[in-house]
Design a protein around this motif. Structure first.
Motif, short mmCIF file in Angstrom:
data_model
loop_
_atom_site.label_atom_id
_atom_site.label_comp_id
_atom_site.label_asym_id
_atom_site.label_seq_id
_atom_site.Cartn_x
_atom_site.Cartn_y
_atom_site.Cartn_z
N VAL A 93 -4.57 3.88 -3.56
CA VAL A 93 -4.39 4.05 -2.11
C VAL A 93 -4.11 2.71 -1.45
O VAL A 93 -3.22 2.59 -0.58
CB VAL A 93 -5.64 4.71 -1.49
N THR A 94 -4.85 1.68 -1.87
CA THR A 94 -4.62 0.34 -1.33
C THR A 94 -3.21 -0.15 -1.61
O THR A 94 -2.53 -0.70 -0.74
CB THR A 94 -5.64 -0.65 -1.93
N ASP A 95 -2.75 0.07 -2.84
CA ASP A 95 -1.40 -0.34 -3.22
C ASP A 95 -0.34 0.39 -2.40
O ASP A 95 0.67 -0.21 -1.98
CB ASP A 95 -1.16 -0.09 -4.70
N LEU A 96 -0.55 1.68 -2.17
CA LEU A 96 0.42 2.45 -1.39
C LEU A 96 0.51 1.93 0.04
O LEU A 96 1.61 1.76 0.59
CB LEU A 96 0.02 3.93 -1.39
N VAL A 97 -0.63 1.67 0.66
CA VAL A 97 -0.62 1.16 2.04
C VAL A 97 -0.02 -0.25 2.08
O VAL A 97 0.81 -0.56 2.96
CB VAL A 97 -2.05 1.14 2.62
N LEU A 98 -0.40 -1.08 1.12
CA LEU A 98 0.06 -2.47 1.11
C LEU A 98 1.58 -2.54 0.94
O LEU A 98 2.27 -3.28 1.67
CB LEU A 98 -0.64 -3.22 -0.01
N SER A 99 2.11 -1.80 -0.01
CA SER A 99 3.55 -1.86 -0.25
C SER A 99 4.34 -1.15 0.84
O SER A 99 5.42 -1.61 1.25
CB SER A 99 3.88 -1.25 -1.62
N THR A 100 3.83 -0.02 1.35
CA THR A 100 4.55 0.72 2.38
C THR A 100 4.54 0.00 3.72
O THR A 100 5.47 0.17 4.54
CB THR A 100 3.92 2.13 2.54
N PRO A 115 1.68 -6.47 -7.98
CA PRO A 115 0.49 -5.68 -8.34
C PRO A 115 0.64 -4.18 -8.09
O PRO A 115 0.31 -3.38 -8.97
CB PRO A 115 -0.62 -6.31 -7.47
N PRO A 116 1.16 -3.72 -6.92
CA PRO A 116 1.35 -2.27 -6.76
C PRO A 116 2.32 -1.68 -7.77
O PRO A 116 2.22 -0.49 -8.11
CB PRO A 116 1.91 -2.15 -5.33
N PHE A 117 3.26 -2.50 -8.26
CA PHE A 117 4.21 -2.06 -9.28
C PHE A 117 3.57 -2.00 -10.66
O PHE A 117 3.79 -1.05 -11.43
CB PHE A 117 5.41 -3.02 -9.27
N LEU A 118 2.74 -3.00 -10.99
CA LEU A 118 2.14 -3.08 -12.32
C LEU A 118 0.91 -2.20 -12.50
O LEU A 118 0.65 -1.71 -13.59
CB LEU A 118 1.77 -4.54 -12.65
N ASN A 119 0.13 -2.05 -11.44
CA ASN A 119 -1.15 -1.33 -11.57
C ASN A 119 -0.99 0.08 -12.14
O ASN A 119 -1.75 0.46 -13.04
CB ASN A 119 -1.87 -1.28 -10.22
N PRO A 120 -0.03 0.90 -11.65
CA PRO A 120 0.11 2.25 -12.25
C PRO A 120 0.50 2.20 -13.73
O PRO A 120 0.12 3.09 -14.50
CB PRO A 120 1.22 2.90 -11.42
N ILE A 121 1.25 1.17 -14.11
CA ILE A 121 1.68 1.04 -15.51
C ILE A 121 0.50 0.64 -16.39
O ILE A 121 0.22 1.26 -17.43
CB ILE A 121 2.83 0.02 -15.63
#
Length: 314
Positions: free
Chosen positions: A70-77, A286-292
């Motif tokens: 959720v943090t990654d989605l908010v941060l990148s969006t 980080p938002p790109f790598l974390n899901p991987i």
């Protein structure tokens, strides 16, 4: 500087410059940035959907992973769509209030990202060093409290940023030498002494980042010590592989964030395009790598995703 720029004013809009010196490459730079954003959104949404659908995944590790997603989605969006409008459409203007809101989301959710990395490191420490007590130590109630504390910390420490900037008079220019509304880039446009304001922002970032980083490092030292005492060689290799991939993601986040912090404090001779490019990396990578790393390489999530895809195909 014109007389109009020297007089104090409260701007309705700012203008984002992008990456100084690389304006001709903005279109091409936007392509990998957009690709990383798409992967980040698809990957993090997939993790949230899988964990929500499968009750067997309602474990501490996956619950913390959902908080990180959720943090990654908010941060990148909060950054990428606006940045792509700048790169591809030349849309430089951003409303003053929108700029302050973007700045708040960027800094507060970066602090939350750091906090959730620490929470996940604690979870790994308990799982490896205290496996028999894992379920009793990290109950759902304690996980929720940890998540709330991380969120409140990010909001409390960075809520003053937009308030401080709103009170400042601006008299230099409306042009922000950056791809997004970063606090230090905006505060430079004020026509009063902002030394105390800058010091507050840098101090908060340093305290949060250094404390989280030290505790994460300490957790992984204890984890590695426990791993090397495992009787099975295969178990040691598996644990080291998992910890190694997690550490790589954490290093990318803290190294790029640390470079940005040190550049603001000491790196006055660092070329602006290098500084801004690295500042984009710690919001994008980080938002790109974390899901991987945390998703695809996690067996339970991978099996559920593959099972879902097979069911859809058949």
């Amino acid at each position: 500087m014109t007389a109009g720029n020297r007089s104090q004013f409260s701007p309705d809009t700012f203008q984002l410059m992008g990456i100084p010196g690389l304006e001709r490459l903005h279109v091409w730079i936007g392509i990998p940035f957009c690709s990383m954003y798409v992967v980040a959104v698809v990957g993090n949404v997939t993790i949230l959907a899988v964990v929500r659908a499968e009750r067997s995944l309602h474990e501490p590790m996956f619950l913390f992973l959902c908080m990180l997603s959720v943090t990654d989605l908010v941060l990148s969006t909060s950054t990428l769509p606006r940045m792509l409008c700048l790169f591809w459409l030349g849309a430089r203007d951003i409303a003053f209030d929108a700029c302050l809101a973007q700045m708040f989301f960027i800094h507060s959710f970066t602090a939350m990202e750091s906090g959730f990395f620490l929470a996940m490191a604690i979870d790994r420490y308990v799982a490896i060093c205290e496996p028999l007590r894992h379920a009793t130590i990290l109950t759902h109630g304690r996980i929720a409290k940890m998540g709330v504390l991380v969120v409140l910390r990010g909001v409390a420490f960075f809520c003053p940023h937009p308030i401080l900037l709103r009170r400042l008079p601006y008299c230099r220019t409306r042009v922000i030498a950056h791809t997004y509304c970063e606090f230090m880039a905006v505060v430079k446009l004020a026509c009063v002494d902002t030394g105390a304001t800058k010091q507050y922002s840098l101090s908060v970032a340093f305290v949060i980042g250094s404390c989280d980083c030290l505790f994460i490092a300490f957790s992984y030292v204890l984890i590695l010590r426990a791993v090397f005492h495992l009787p099975s060689r295969e178990a040691r290799i598996k644990a080291l592989g998992t910890c190694g991939s997690h550490v790589c993601v954490i290093l990318v986040f803290y190294s790029t964030a640390g470079f940005t912090f040190l550049t603001h404090r000491f790196g006055h001779n660092v070329p602006p395009q290098v500084h801004i490019f690295i500042a984009n990396m710690y919001l994008l990578v980080p938002p790109f790598l974390n899901p991987i790393v945390y998703g695809i390489k996690t067996k339970k999530i991978r099996e559920h995703v593959l099972g879902f895809l097979k069911a859809k195909i058949s």
